[in-house]
Design a protein around this motif. Sequence first.
Motif, PDB file in Angstrom:
ATOM      1  N   VAL A 422       0.840  -1.201   0.000  1.00 60.86           N
ATOM      2  CA  VAL A 422       0.000   0.000   0.000  1.00 60.86           C
ATOM      3  C   VAL A 422       0.874   1.249   0.000  1.00 60.86           C
ATOM      4  N   HIS A 423       1.936   1.227   0.803  1.00 54.24           N
ATOM      5  CA  HIS A 423       2.818   2.396   0.875  1.00 54.24           C
ATOM      6  C   HIS A 423       3.413   2.738  -0.485  1.00 54.24           C
ATOM      7  N   MET A 424       3.997   1.758  -1.163  1.00 47.51           N
ATOM      8  CA  MET A 424       4.654   2.034  -2.437  1.00 47.51           C
ATOM      9  C   MET A 424       3.647   2.479  -3.499  1.00 47.51           C
ATOM     10  N   THR A 425       2.425   1.980  -3.403  1.00 51.28           N
ATOM     11  CA  THR A 425       1.398   2.389  -4.367  1.00 51.28           C
ATOM     12  C   THR A 425       1.016   3.855  -4.172  1.00 51.28           C
ATOM     13  N   VAL A 426       0.794   4.257  -2.922  1.00 50.96           N
ATOM     14  CA  VAL A 426       0.386   5.649  -2.678  1.00 50.96           C
ATOM     15  C   VAL A 426       1.567   6.609  -2.771  1.00 50.96           C
ATOM     16  N   ASN A 427       2.786   6.088  -2.669  1.00 47.29           N
ATOM     17  CA  ASN A 427       3.968   6.932  -2.749  1.00 47.29           C
ATOM     18  C   ASN A 427       4.458   7.128  -4.187  1.00 47.29           C
ATOM     19  N   MET A 428       4.051   6.210  -5.091  1.00 48.34           N
ATOM     20  CA  MET A 428       4.596   6.269  -6.448  1.00 48.34           C
ATOM     21  C   MET A 428       3.505   6.254  -7.514  1.00 48.34           C
ATOM     22  N   MET A 429       2.724   5.184  -7.567  1.00 45.91           N
ATOM     23  CA  MET A 429       1.782   5.049  -8.677  1.00 45.91           C
ATOM     24  C   MET A 429       0.668   6.093  -8.626  1.00 45.91           C
ATOM     25  N   MET A 546      16.985   6.082  -7.907  1.00 46.48           N
ATOM     26  CA  MET A 546      16.963   4.625  -8.061  1.00 46.48           C
ATOM     27  C   MET A 546      17.892   3.912  -7.088  1.00 46.48           C
ATOM     28  N   PRO A 547      19.141   4.366  -6.916  1.00 41.40           N
ATOM     29  CA  PRO A 547      20.001   3.681  -5.940  1.00 41.40           C
ATOM     30  C   PRO A 547      19.446   3.733  -4.520  1.00 41.40           C
ATOM     31  N   PHE A 548      18.825   4.853  -4.151  1.00 46.92           N
ATOM     32  CA  PHE A 548      18.288   4.968  -2.800  1.00 46.92           C
ATOM     33  C   PHE A 548      17.105   4.027  -2.594  1.00 46.92           C
ATOM     34  N   HIS A 549      16.270   3.869  -3.624  1.00 46.35           N
ATOM     35  CA  HIS A 549      15.176   2.911  -3.527  1.00 46.35           C
ATOM     36  C   HIS A 549      15.718   1.496  -3.380  1.00 46.35           C
ATOM     37  N   ALA A 550      16.766   1.192  -4.145  1.00 48.24           N
ATOM     38  CA  ALA A 550      17.358  -0.141  -4.057  1.00 48.24           C
ATOM     39  C   ALA A 550      17.961  -0.382  -2.678  1.00 48.24           C
ATOM     40  N   TRP A 591      11.110  -3.605  -3.348  1.00 49.73           N
ATOM     41  CA  TRP A 591      12.034  -3.518  -4.474  1.00 49.73           C
ATOM     42  C   TRP A 591      11.277  -3.531  -5.795  1.00 49.73           C
ATOM     43  N   PHE A 592      10.366  -4.482  -5.937  1.00 50.54           N
ATOM     44  CA  PHE A 592       9.632  -4.612  -7.201  1.00 50.54           C
ATOM     45  C   PHE A 592       8.724  -3.404  -7.437  1.00 50.54           C
ATOM     46  N   LEU A 593       7.936  -3.059  -6.419  1.00 48.67           N
ATOM     47  CA  LEU A 593       6.973  -1.970  -6.594  1.00 48.67           C
ATOM     48  C   LEU A 593       7.639  -0.602  -6.649  1.00 48.67           C
ATOM     49  N   GLY A 594       8.901  -0.518  -6.229  1.00 46.37           N
ATOM     50  CA  GLY A 594       9.606   0.758  -6.297  1.00 46.37           C
ATOM     51  C   GLY A 594      10.251   1.028  -7.634  1.00 46.37           C
ATOM     52  N   GLU A 595      10.625  -0.038  -8.361  1.00 43.71           N
ATOM     53  CA  GLU A 595      11.334   0.148  -9.620  1.00 43.71           C
ATOM     54  C   GLU A 595      10.392   0.280 -10.809  1.00 43.71           C
ATOM     55  N   VAL A 596       9.334  -0.494 -10.832  1.00 43.87           N
ATOM     56  CA  VAL A 596       8.439  -0.489 -11.999  1.00 43.87           C
ATOM     57  C   VAL A 596       7.852   0.893 -12.274  1.00 43.87           C
ATOM     58  N   LEU A 598       9.071   3.750 -11.619  1.00 42.19           N
ATOM     59  CA  LEU A 598      10.122   4.657 -12.083  1.00 42.19           C
ATOM     60  C   LEU A 598      10.390   4.492 -13.573  1.00 42.19           C
ATOM     61  N   PHE A 599      10.342   3.267 -14.062  1.00 41.73           N
ATOM     62  CA  PHE A 599      10.518   3.059 -15.499  1.00 41.73           C
ATOM     63  C   PHE A 599       9.343   3.639 -16.286  1.00 41.73           C
ATOM     64  N   LEU A 600       8.147   3.577 -15.698  1.00 40.54           N
ATOM     65  CA  LEU A 600       6.989   4.205 -16.353  1.00 40.54           C
ATOM     66  C   LEU A 600       7.167   5.727 -16.395  1.00 40.54           C
ATOM     67  N   VAL A 601       7.723   6.292 -15.328  1.00 39.12           N
ATOM     68  CA  VAL A 601       7.980   7.729 -15.298  1.00 39.12           C
ATOM     69  C   VAL A 601       8.999   8.108 -16.368  1.00 39.12           C
ATOM     70  N   ILE A 602      10.041   7.295 -16.514  1.00 36.92           N
ATOM     71  CA  ILE A 602      11.045   7.569 -17.539  1.00 36.92           C
ATOM     72  C   ILE A 602      10.424   7.517 -18.927  1.00 36.92           C
ATOM     73  N   ALA A 603       9.522   6.548 -19.154  1.00 30.66           N
ATOM     74  CA  ALA A 603       8.842   6.472 -20.449  1.00 30.66           C
ATOM     75  C   ALA A 603       7.993   7.713 -20.697  1.00 30.66           C
ATOM     76  N   ALA A 604       7.268   8.169 -19.661  1.00 29.41           N
ATOM     77  CA  ALA A 604       6.452   9.381 -19.812  1.00 29.41           C
ATOM     78  C   ALA A 604       7.325  10.599 -20.050  1.00 29.41           C
ATOM     79  N   LEU A 605       8.462  10.662 -19.346  1.00 29.58           N
ATOM     80  CA  LEU A 605       9.381  11.781 -19.538  1.00 29.58           C
ATOM     81  C   LEU A 605       9.957  11.781 -20.950  1.00 29.58           C
ATOM     82  N   ALA A 606      10.306  10.596 -21.460  1.00 28.81           N
ATOM     83  CA  ALA A 606      10.837  10.504 -22.824  1.00 28.81           C
ATOM     84  C   ALA A 606       9.808  10.982 -23.840  1.00 28.81           C
TER      85      ALA A 606
END
Length: 660
Positions: A422-429, A546-550, A591-596, A598-606
Amino acid sequence: MSASPSPSHAPRVLSTGLLLALAAAVVAAYVTVWLVGLDLSVRPPLPARFQADHVTGLISLVADLTARLGAVGALGAFVAALAGGLDAGRLTERGGRFAAWGGRLAQVWFAASVLNTFANPAYVNGVGLHTTLTPASWWTFLWASPSALAWLYSAAVALGCVVAAYASRRWATFALCWAAGVSALLFVSVTGNVTVGLDHDWATDAAVILTLTAVPLLSLAVGSWLAGTTAAARGYQRVALPLLLIAAAGQAVVAWQQLAGVPATATPFGLWQLVMAGIAVLWLASWALRAVRGARPGASVGLDAVLGVAYLAALTAENHVPSPRFLEPQTVMINYLGYQVQVGPTIERLVSLGRPNLLWVVIVVAAIAWYVTAWLRARRLGRPYPLLRLVSWCAAWLLTLFLAVTGLWEYSTVQYSWHMVVHMTVNMMVPVLAVLGAPLSLIRAASDPQPGHVGAAAGLDALEASRPWQIMTSPLVAWLLYVGSLFMVYFTPAFSWLMKYHWAHQLMLLFFMATGYLFFEQIIGSDRPGRQLPHLLKLALVISIMPFHAIFAVSILSSRTLIGAEFYQTIAPPWIPDLLAEQNIAGQATWFLGEVPLFLVIAALAAQWFRSDSKEAADSDAAEESGDDDSFDAYNDMLAELARRDRQAEREAHLRKFQP
């Protein structure tokens, strides 16, 4: 920029009779809490609990009422100051006078709040006031009593309002002071009796809803009465009914939970609930009378200010009179959560309806309703807003609704792995989707200020131009909050403390949602057209976290120390035999919910980067073809001049060879 009331909205002089009625109401309020203190002093203490002496109880009652009166009075004066209009980002001269009066009332609020940091924990813990007067004991009682912390925060906000009233006349400063004042009274509200017993999670959420409607209602009543203009009275009339009805609904939920099935007429606490219900009925009658006669400044609005004093007196009494819920037995899990969870999660339980998060449900409904209303309003004003932004905003809050009403929320409060989901969802997605909705731009598109009012767009511009807002929304602060909050909460005793209180758990998740929104607004947001970062720097910001999330996820996964040990070992969910193994699963999910996302954000930024470059290239080509842009011609002329100079130099060199 200027947005001042027009001459047709001239203020009226305050009625002497109404001022006397207000003074009489204040005197009656103090007499009432004095009588409540006398009544409490002769009643037997609750079973197995100490009871403070009558002097301590009386001081707590008087300080509580004084702080509430001072706070509402100060916030009402700030409302009158804000309603006075904008003059190049500053208050008008008349608004400045109201701000000064707000500062004086804030001094009373501050002094009473400081006194409450001593009197309230003494009363709550059943000891004499003298016990909390030494620095060491004050500090101990402060951290042992969340209500004392709430009064400390109230004192800090009041002091900030005092400083602002003497040091600033910026419109945005007092808008922020008003919002901070509402939050201070909210903190006091959620740390009172509503934190006790079965279903206290719903009662606490209802107290949040009650405070977020009742305090604005009270301050708007005082502010519109002080402003004394027809525009202020009409503005108050438009919002009074919905605020009143929502506040009444919140109070009803609180009464239901606290009465624990005991008839209201059978207990002093219930009688005070009936008093507050009667005040709400009178308030509704006052609104109906204005609806028939027309909203005009003067006695009709001032009557609501008098009713507000009566409500604050009843609220103070309710906060000190023990409710029937105190006599009901409760388990450890009910004490912390407000409900019992005895069976482990299954896929069916997680995705089907569970115990709903009442506050989140209300926030979702309010967020979607506001956005759709503003979206339709913008279209009516001839400023159509992109449909894709509406879809993105609704998707963010529908995802939040899914978390709030399914078993995910229920199990996230007792099991660390589902908490992190729940935390990673409300913090990122959720923030990513909400940012794509660009709500601040919608405010500007839907703004249509009426004469005598500061429009939403003008108010937002003033806020964004203020120094505090610029600091809070700066890239550096957003980055530090987003990254630092993870480690400051989960790797300190703060996490276990926050999980013990429903209001604190809600605050933690909403804070994570806000920090996520602030950070991703820097990356893919459209609400900062004048302050956009270069796309390359945006990409660097995303990569930098990304390194801090990892590290955060790996630290959870590999830690041999139990995170939130005090909380999880105390509630002891029966289906979790090994809390460290459960923590390992939480780290994997983090780990899983924190990285996915971010890649979507990079795609939107691109995609945004590509569209921006394409637009710049198209604009440049169009300007060149139309002759508006002569930069290429100038560049070609420069090259031609350089070529001419080179040829001239070659000829001169060639001639020098034949010279004697």
